[in-house]
Write a protein that holds these residues in place. Structure first.
Motif, PDB file in Angstrom:
ATOM      1  N   VAL A 158     -21.782 -20.905  17.083  1.00 21.88           N
ATOM      2  CA  VAL A 158     -22.533 -20.073  18.027  1.00 21.88           C
ATOM      3  C   VAL A 158     -22.085 -20.367  19.463  1.00 21.88           C
ATOM      4  O   VAL A 158     -21.926 -19.451  20.277  1.00 21.88           O
ATOM      5  CB  VAL A 158     -24.052 -20.280  17.841  1.00 21.88           C
ATOM      6  CG1 VAL A 158     -24.848 -19.643  18.967  1.00 21.88           C
ATOM      7  CG2 VAL A 158     -24.491 -19.727  16.498  1.00 21.88           C
ATOM      8  N   HIS A 161     -18.754 -18.650  19.946  1.00 21.90           N
ATOM      9  CA  HIS A 161     -18.744 -17.201  19.676  1.00 21.90           C
ATOM     10  C   HIS A 161     -20.003 -16.548  20.247  1.00 21.90           C
ATOM     11  O   HIS A 161     -20.913 -16.153  19.499  1.00 21.90           O
ATOM     12  CB  HIS A 161     -18.635 -16.933  18.174  1.00 21.90           C
ATOM     13  CG  HIS A 161     -17.382 -17.450  17.557  1.00 21.90           C
ATOM     14  ND1 HIS A 161     -17.266 -18.733  17.062  1.00 21.90           N
ATOM     15  CD2 HIS A 161     -16.175 -16.868  17.384  1.00 21.90           C
ATOM     16  CE1 HIS A 161     -16.046 -18.916  16.599  1.00 21.90           C
ATOM     17  NE2 HIS A 161     -15.356 -17.806  16.783  1.00 21.90           N
ATOM     18  N   GLU A 164     -22.861 -13.907  18.649  1.00 20.99           N
ATOM     19  CA  GLU A 164     -23.003 -14.021  17.202  1.00 20.99           C
ATOM     20  C   GLU A 164     -24.023 -15.103  16.888  1.00 20.99           C
ATOM     21  O   GLU A 164     -24.207 -16.042  17.658  1.00 20.99           O
ATOM     22  CB  GLU A 164     -21.668 -14.379  16.544  1.00 20.99           C
ATOM     23  CG  GLU A 164     -20.617 -13.288  16.663  1.00 20.99           C
ATOM     24  CD  GLU A 164     -19.328 -13.648  15.937  1.00 20.99           C
ATOM     25  OE1 GLU A 164     -19.403 -14.091  14.774  1.00 20.99           O
ATOM     26  OE2 GLU A 164     -18.265 -13.489  16.553  1.00 20.99           O
ATOM     27  N   CYS A 166     -25.833 -17.419  13.383  1.00 22.35           N
ATOM     28  CA  CYS A 166     -25.631 -17.859  12.001  1.00 22.35           C
ATOM     29  C   CYS A 166     -26.927 -17.706  11.220  1.00 22.35           C
ATOM     30  O   CYS A 166     -27.949 -18.267  11.612  1.00 22.35           O
ATOM     31  CB  CYS A 166     -25.181 -19.319  11.976  1.00 22.35           C
ATOM     32  SG  CYS A 166     -23.586 -19.587  12.770  1.00 22.35           S
ATOM     33  N   GLU A 175     -19.974 -15.101   6.731  1.00 24.59           N
ATOM     34  CA  GLU A 175     -20.262 -14.069   7.730  1.00 24.59           C
ATOM     35  C   GLU A 175     -21.391 -14.499   8.648  1.00 24.59           C
ATOM     36  O   GLU A 175     -22.325 -15.192   8.236  1.00 24.59           O
ATOM     37  CB  GLU A 175     -20.641 -12.756   7.038  1.00 24.59           C
ATOM     38  CG  GLU A 175     -19.461 -12.034   6.441  1.00 24.59           C
ATOM     39  CD  GLU A 175     -19.834 -10.635   5.976  1.00 24.59           C
ATOM     40  OE1 GLU A 175     -20.568  -9.926   6.710  1.00 24.59           O
ATOM     41  OE2 GLU A 175     -19.390 -10.266   4.884  1.00 24.59           O
ATOM     42  N   THR A 176     -21.283 -14.046   9.887  1.00 20.23           N
ATOM     43  CA  THR A 176     -22.345 -14.263  10.862  1.00 20.23           C
ATOM     44  C   THR A 176     -22.978 -12.916  11.162  1.00 20.23           C
ATOM     45  O   THR A 176     -22.584 -11.897  10.594  1.00 20.23           O
ATOM     46  CB  THR A 176     -21.775 -14.886  12.159  1.00 20.23           C
ATOM     47  OG1 THR A 176     -20.783 -14.017  12.695  1.00 20.23           O
ATOM     48  CG2 THR A 176     -21.174 -16.256  11.878  1.00 20.23           C
ATOM     49  N   LYS A 178     -24.296 -10.164  14.300  1.00 18.56           N
ATOM     50  CA  LYS A 178     -24.189  -9.768  15.702  1.00 18.56           C
ATOM     51  C   LYS A 178     -25.440  -8.971  16.040  1.00 18.56           C
ATOM     52  O   LYS A 178     -25.527  -7.781  15.730  1.00 18.56           O
ATOM     53  CB  LYS A 178     -22.931  -8.934  15.937  1.00 18.56           C
ATOM     54  CG  LYS A 178     -21.662  -9.729  15.746  1.00 18.56           C
ATOM     55  CD  LYS A 178     -20.427  -8.915  16.037  1.00 18.56           C
ATOM     56  CE  LYS A 178     -19.206  -9.776  15.779  1.00 18.56           C
ATOM     57  NZ  LYS A 178     -17.964  -9.086  15.999  1.00 18.56           N
TER      58      LYS A 178
END
Length: 187
Positions: A158, A161, A164, A166, A175-176, A178
């Motif tokens: 996190v 990125h 995004e 978790c 996959e995360t 958004k």
């Protein structure tokens, strides 16, 4: 008030690590990820099992760029004596900070004032010195260091990125999400 998102408050303390006494401050926690693990007292019962378990995960934590600091309100001298006399603590190679002044325990809001000891508290701190995760457990409940690794990896993801997040049970490479208006009500 929650400590999440706050910067680690200033402190200076003596610590024990690998047969030496060293000086540690909040500045040591900047520039890399850190875990600060508070425990009530040396020469007790649950504490050595936790610290040994943390040592068992230490190589993995180092591999993901994390330094570990254990803290109790005992002095660095007591940490050395415990290290020299306990098979479990004798394995510990990470930094063991003494907090006899209770400054650090108060800074992290884990001091049990009437006992002069700290709660079992685990803090994940980012390279900017900002607290990203907190876990506090009752004195009789030992922690499992293996669960810490997943939390740190999520916090690192996190952090690296923005935009995004978790989801629950997230594992590295999964996959995360958004967050957006289009995602509301679709999960």
């Amino acid at each position: 008030m929650s400590l999440i998102g706050t910067e680690v408050k200033p402190f200076a303390a003596s610590a024990f690590q690998n047969g030496e006494f060293i000086e540690v401050s909040e500045a040591n926690m900047k520039g890399k990820w850190s875990v600060v693990c508070f425990y009530p007292a040396d020469f007790t019962f649950v504490c050595p099992t936790e610290l040994e378990d943390l040592q068992d995960q230490y190589a993995t934590l180092k591999d993901i760029g994390v330094e570990v600091y254990s803290v109790s309100t005992d002095s660095h001298f007591v940490h050395k004596a415990w290290h020299d006399s306990s098979e479990a603590i004798g394995k510990v190679t990470y930094i063991m900070i003494g907090d006899p002044s209770h400054t650090i325990s108060r800074n992290f809001e884990v001091l049990i004032e009437e006992d002069g000891m700290a709660d079992r508290g685990t803090f994940i701190i980012d390279p900017n010195g900002v607290i990203q995760a907190v876990e506090i457990t009752a004195g009789g409940i030992g922690r499992d260091a293996s669960t810490l690794i997943s939390k740190i990896k999520a916090a690192q993801y996190v952090h690296n990125h923005p935009g995004e997040v978790c989801p629950a049970k997230w594992k590295e490479g999964a996959e995360t999400l958004k967050p957006s208006l289009d995602l509301v009500g679709k999960i």
